[in-house]
Design an enzyme around this catalytic site. Structure first.
Site, mmCIF file in Angstrom:
data_model
loop_
_atom_site.group_PDB
_atom_site.id
_atom_site.type_symbol
_atom_site.label_atom_id
_atom_site.label_comp_id
_atom_site.label_asym_id
_atom_site.label_seq_id
_atom_site.Cartn_x
_atom_site.Cartn_y
_atom_site.Cartn_z
ATOM 1 C CE1 TYR A 54 -4.038 -1.854 0.180
ATOM 2 C CE2 TYR A 54 -2.979 -3.055 1.968
ATOM 3 C CZ TYR A 54 -4.009 -2.926 1.042
ATOM 4 O OH TYR A 54 -4.979 -3.871 0.977
ATOM 5 C CB ILE A 148 15.649 17.029 5.149
ATOM 6 C CG1 ILE A 148 15.197 18.463 5.450
ATOM 7 C CG2 ILE A 148 16.783 16.604 6.089
ATOM 8 C CD1 ILE A 148 14.643 18.652 6.839
ATOM 9 N N PRO A 190 7.138 27.361 -10.735
ATOM 10 C CG PRO A 190 5.242 26.078 -10.244
ATOM 11 C CD PRO A 190 5.728 27.198 -11.133
ATOM 12 C CB CYS A 384 3.853 -16.889 -5.662
ATOM 13 S SG CYS A 384 5.156 -17.070 -4.448
ATOM 14 C CG LEU A 385 -1.103 -16.976 -1.494
ATOM 15 C CD1 LEU A 385 -0.535 -17.749 -0.313
ATOM 16 C CD2 LEU A 385 -1.702 -15.662 -0.999
ATOM 17 C CD GLN A 388 2.492 -20.941 -1.178
ATOM 18 O OE1 GLN A 388 1.808 -20.300 -0.378
ATOM 19 N NE2 GLN A 388 3.818 -20.835 -1.224
ATOM 20 C CD GLU A 407 1.721 -17.029 4.049
ATOM 21 O OE1 GLU A 407 1.672 -17.795 3.062
ATOM 22 O OE2 GLU A 407 1.900 -15.812 3.945
ATOM 23 C CG HIS A 517 6.685 -13.859 -8.216
ATOM 24 N ND1 HIS A 517 5.402 -13.413 -7.994
ATOM 25 C CD2 HIS A 517 7.140 -14.335 -7.043
ATOM 26 C CE1 HIS A 517 5.093 -13.607 -6.720
ATOM 27 N NE2 HIS A 517 6.125 -14.170 -6.123
ATOM 28 C CD GLU A 519 4.631 -11.979 -11.277
ATOM 29 O OE1 GLU A 519 4.679 -13.137 -11.734
ATOM 30 O OE2 GLU A 519 4.450 -11.733 -10.070
HETATM 31 N N1 GLN Z 1 2.937 -16.175 1.246
HETATM 32 C C1 GLN Z 1 3.470 -17.203 0.437
HETATM 33 C C2 GLN Z 1 4.857 -17.628 0.889
HETATM 34 O O1 GLN Z 1 5.526 -16.890 1.570
HETATM 35 C C3 GLN Z 1 3.478 -16.805 -1.018
HETATM 36 C C4 GLN Z 1 4.374 -15.650 -1.308
HETATM 37 C C5 GLN Z 1 4.074 -15.009 -2.631
HETATM 38 O O2 GLN Z 1 3.023 -15.210 -3.213
HETATM 39 N N2 GLN Z 1 4.971 -14.181 -3.100
HETATM 40 O O3 GLN Z 1 5.317 -18.687 0.545
#
Ligand code: GLN
Length: 545
Positions: A54, A148, A190, A384-385, A388, A407, A517, A519
């Site tokens: 975020y 600064i 500016p 990734c996640l 999983q 997790e 990943h 991407e």
């Molecule tokens: N949270 C999962 C892990 O740590 C997947 C991490 C992710 O998707 N980058 O393995």
């Protein structure tokens, strides 16, 4: 010796300096030069790895395992030059190194100070790890002149420019020229103030890039040149572009690369730019022959910067297939409400993607979307996640009740867990020898071996790949038989055969989960094969819906 280009920003943040730096690099490449891009971040975090998406958007991971600023993603996408750890530094990392050296006694009792110790460390970062073939090093400084926290960086750049001698560096200052609707005018004040601030720090820019929402009239360009002490042609107007991939061509037309080369006294000997690569990219982007809608079921859906590389890789997949890709961001948590009508939300989509993420929030919603994709034969891509979640979903479908990831808390069926929680003693011993014991993040490039007759080996056109990782937990290979009986095949493993890297469903039109990943390595002129294939499957699906 490489020449150096320093890019600073003034007036406001978010001026698109990163894209400007990446575009300039692409333009210099188009003239046959070799470039390297790096980013100096003035904040105190050692790296962005621990920062919230975020706050900071995506964390971009390099082959050598650095967690870096998302601008490095732009750099790599625009130039194809793999980013490295040595391309991103923060004040936090500089101080961490200096304080460690001070504790070791390296300074032999000297008083350690911002000048010269911090500035020296910044200067050695700027000139470190540059190959002799490199023609230009482009250094972007994060933040805004006048902050600064960026002062030591400005001072280091001033010293560095002086040391390497006139003609060997160019300073580009990016500013905003706002439009005052009430006056019906663009305002240059500016910019004048910002350049004055920069020159007061000892840096006279050679080029000023003016971000504006309206064309910059000649009179205003001349005024900026006069007050800021640059050639009129070195005041480069930069209007908003239709796409980030149109930015290089736009800067080329505005004369940015030519002005940079002129400042180095290289323009007369330079090649004319070969822009064919970018012309093809824009042709594919702006002349699509159809469109598809992809649902991304994730957590940070309100903030597309959190999935920057993913968004771009999907666009690249569209370019590979000459289709426009619409992304529908879906909040996984909303799928967890008892009255959520999941089919109503997912039926209009041509493919579903569950991206990477951390923590339990929204996980049941992600699993529900996997079930939908599996049962309905809708193309599914888990990253990734997301992979999983696909494994947990398959385990539950195979009757493993309560299948989950450690997790998310303690579980009797850890289909996903830390390797120390599920790997055999011998397996762990072997890993120990390599120093890769898990528990901390697995970061950067790792190889994987693909099964010869798998969908993924057909997509990659080979069985050996290397992809970038950023995760702590791993799919538990002890569940392999049960998952494969349910139809989810482990088609890619770490070379030692211990860690699942890819899963797929051979009885499904397109169902692939990857632990890495992909991407991060996709480029507009070289779309990642998995994304190209995923969008191709979505195009087929769009003909069925
Ligand atoms: N949270 C999962 C892990 O740590 C997947 C991490 C992710 O998707 N980058 O393995």
């Amino acid at each position: 010796m490489a020449r150096f280009i320093f890019i600073t920003g003034g007036v406001v943040s978010s001026l698109g300096k990163g894209l400007m730096a990446a575009s300039l690099a692409a333009l210099l490449q188009a003239r046959g030069y070799k470039v390297r891009l790096r980013k100096l971040d003035p904040y105190l975090n050692v790296d962005p790895g621990t920062m919230s998406p975020y706050q900071h958007g995506e964390v971009y991971v390099t082959d050598d395992g650095a967690e870096t600023d998302l601008d490095l993603g732009h750099y790599e996408r625009f130039t194809g030059v793999p980013a490295r750890q040595s391309d991103n530094v923060t004040t936090g990392r500089i101080y961490q190194n200096i304080i460690a050296a001070e504790r070791r006694g390296d300074y032999l009792g000297a008083t350690v100070q911002v000048i010269p110790h911090v500035t020296n460390a910044i200067k050695s970062f700027i000139s470190s790890d540059i190959s002799p073939e490199c023609d230009f090093v482009i250094c972007e400084v994060g933040g805004t002149v006048g902050d600064i926290e960026s002062l030591p960086f400005m001072e280091a750049i001033r010293q560095f420019r002086n040391e390497i001698g006139r003609g060997n560096s160019v300073s580009i200052h990016t500013t905003l020229v706002p439009y005052l609707a009430a006056a019906g005018e663009l305002k240059t004040k500016p910019t004048q103030h910002s350049v004055r601030e920069l020159t007061s720090l000892g840096i006279q820019p050679e080029i000023i890039v003016c971000r504006t929402e309206h064309p910059l009239p000649d009179t205003e360009r001349a005024k900026i040149a006069l007050f800021c002490n640059v050639r009129k042609e070195a005041v480069i107007p930069a209007l908003d572009a239709k796409s980030i991939y149109a930015v290089p061509a736009q800067y080329s037309e505005a004369g940015l690369d030519a002005e940079v080369l002129r400042a180095f006294d290289l323009l007369d000997s330079a090649q004319t730019p070969d822009m064919r690569r970018w012309e093809d990219v824009l042709d594919r982007l702006f002349n699509p022959e159809g469109e598809v809608t992809i649902g991304v079921v994730g957590k940070y859906v309100g903030l597309p910067d959190a999935y920057k590389s993913l968004t771009e890789a999907l666009v690249h997949g569209g370019m590979a297939n000459r289709v426009k890709v619409n992304i529908r961001w879906l909040d996984a948590e909303l799928f967890e409400h008892p009255e959520a009508d999941i089919p109503a939300q997912l039926e209009p989509l041509h493919a579903i993607l569950v991206p990477g993420g951390f923590g339990e929030r929204g996980s049941e919603g992600k699993i529900a979307s996997v079930t939908f994709a599996r049962e309905r034969g809708v193309p599914f891509f888990g990253i990734c996640l997301g992979m999983q979640m696909a494994c947990i979903e398959a385990a539950r479908a195979a009757g493993v009740e309560g299948a989950s990831s450690t997790e998310f808390g303690e579980t009797a069926e850890p289909v996903v867990g830390l390797i120390t929680e599920w790997m055999s003693k011998e397996g762990l011993q072997k890993r120990e020898a390599t120093g890769d014991l898990g528990g901390t993040m697995r970061l950067g490039a790792y190889p994987a071996a693909l099964s010869g007759n798998s969908h993924v080996s057909a997509i990659y056109g080979g069985t050996e790949i290397s992809e970038r990782h950023r995760h702590r937990y791993e799919v538990n290979a002890h569940y392999r038989d049960r998952l494969e009986q349910n139809g989810l095949v482990f088609s890619g493993m770490s070379p030692d055969g211990q860690l699942p890297e890819i899963v797929e469903r051979p009885d499904h039109p397109w169902f692939i989960g990857v632990q890495f990943h992909p991407e991060l390595k996709s480029k507009p002129f070289d779309p990642h094969p998995l994304f190209a294939s995923f969008i191709e499957a979505a195009v087929k699906q769009s003909r069925l819906v």
